[in-house]
Design an enzyme around this catalytic site. Structure first.
Site, PDB file in Angstrom:
ATOM      1  N   ASN A  72      35.274  11.077   9.467  1.00 26.80           N
ATOM      2  CA  ASN A  72      34.493  11.125   8.997  1.00 26.80           C
ATOM      3  C   ASN A  72      33.131  11.640  10.420  1.00 26.80           C
ATOM      4  O   ASN A  72      32.975  10.943  11.061  1.00 26.80           O
ATOM      5  CB  ASN A  72      34.848   9.195   9.358  1.00 26.80           C
ATOM      6  CG  ASN A  72      33.365   8.471   9.550  1.00 26.80           C
ATOM      7  OD1 ASN A  72      31.912   9.130   8.948  1.00 26.80           O
ATOM      8  ND2 ASN A  72      33.563   7.697   9.668  1.00 26.80           N
ATOM      9  N   LYS A 116      30.109  10.661  10.228  1.00 24.05           N
ATOM     10  CA  LYS A 116      28.831   9.479   9.620  1.00 24.05           C
ATOM     11  C   LYS A 116      27.740  10.373  10.137  1.00 24.05           C
ATOM     12  O   LYS A 116      27.577  11.252   9.330  1.00 24.05           O
ATOM     13  CB  LYS A 116      29.194   9.244  11.828  1.00 24.05           C
ATOM     14  CG  LYS A 116      30.795   8.821  12.108  1.00 24.05           C
ATOM     15  CD  LYS A 116      30.425   7.262  13.085  1.00 24.05           C
ATOM     16  CE  LYS A 116      32.272   7.047  13.164  1.00 24.05           C
ATOM     17  NZ  LYS A 116      32.005   6.122  13.887  1.00 24.05           N
ATOM     18  N   GLU A 171      41.303   0.305  12.081  1.00 26.14           N
ATOM     19  CA  GLU A 171      40.421   1.067  13.091  1.00 26.14           C
ATOM     20  C   GLU A 171      39.907  -0.635  14.379  1.00 26.14           C
ATOM     21  O   GLU A 171      39.099  -1.278  13.128  1.00 26.14           O
ATOM     22  CB  GLU A 171      39.001   1.321  12.935  1.00 26.14           C
ATOM     23  CG  GLU A 171      39.162   1.824  11.430  1.00 26.14           C
ATOM     24  CD  GLU A 171      37.646   2.193  11.493  1.00 26.14           C
ATOM     25  OE1 GLU A 171      37.168   3.780  11.215  1.00 26.14           O
ATOM     26  OE2 GLU A 171      36.336   0.846  10.852  1.00 26.14           O
TER      27      GLU A 171
END
Length: 249
Positions: free
Chosen positions: A12, A14, A166
């Site tokens: 990821n 982001k 997570e």
């Protein structure tokens, strides 16, 4: 990890990177020796989905980091699963803690997004996880089971779903859940799926871990029986992402 569950590593990115540095990262990934028995997915910022899909080796899939719950319309700033597919991406990350806690997305909205993304043919990396105060209050199970239920209520075909646990207190903080802490929650999540969906779904669904995964922590985490891979944040922008992809080797 059951032999039927292919190890899954998502990166990821982001809201990071520009064409130059992402291009360099992509060159590193394309040149790396990646194991055939590990599924690898990269999630660039939406502005770079097309760039990433064109540059990345075809064996590495591309994901969007978010999508909306309808096909088209007057929703300024949003993207739809159909647009994501049109760019050649196959996956979308939904319910990430930053979407929940920074942007205020509710369980209900995340469930609606999951349903629409799956209906449109995308694979979904569905994220769940507790905050530090929730863990300290001893309600980790309650929180993650409630989040999982809303996702499960919106899933017809589990073959296109990866569940990402997570712990919010471990994201971007440098704190990692111990392999034992991760395994404990993953095992309980699999138990929840068995009781509330089916034994077949529980055995076949990949449950991956996210939360400050690094090249140093990945091997022991990957050795846990119910940890089927990783959703990697900051480390997915560094060369050590290759080490994490190879955690099972």
């Amino acid at each position: 990890m059951a032999p039927s569950r292919k190890f899954f590593v998502g990166g990821n990115w982001k809201m990071n990177g520009r064409k130059k540095c992402l291009g360099e990262l992509i060159c590193t990934l394309n040149a790396a020796k990646l194991p055939a028995d590990t599924e690898v997915v990269c999630a660039p910022p939406s502005a770079y989905i097309d760039f990433a899909r064109q540059k990345l080796d075809p064996k590495i899939a591309v994901a969007a980091q978010n999508c909306y719950k309808v096909t088209n319309g007057a929703f300024t700033g949003e993207i739809s699963p159909g647009m994501i597919k049109d760019l050649g991406a196959e996956w979308v990350v939904l319910g990430h803690s930053e979407r929940r806690h920074v942007f205020g997305e509710s369980d209900e909205l995340i469930g609606q997004k999951v349903a629409h993304a799956l209906a449109e043919g995308l694979g979904v990396i569905a994220c769940i996880g507790e905050k530090l105060d929730e863990r300290e209050a001893g309600i980790t199970e309650k929180v993650v089971f409630e989040q999982t239920k809303v996702i499960a209520d919106n899933v017809k075909d589990w073959s296109k779903v990866v569940l990402a646990y997570e712990p919010v207190w471990a994201i971007g903080t440098g704190k990692t859940a111990t392999p034992q802490q991760a395994q404990e929650v993953h095992e309980k999540l699999r138990g929840w799926l068995k009781c509330n969906v089916s034994d077949e779904v529980a055995q076949s669904t990949r449950i991956i871990y996210g939360g400050s995964v690094t090249g140093a922590t990945c091997k022991e985490l990957a050795s846990q029986p119910d940890v089927d891979g990783f959703l990697v944040g900051g480390a997915s922008l560094k060369p050590e992402f290759v080490d994490i992809i190879n955690a099972k080797q």
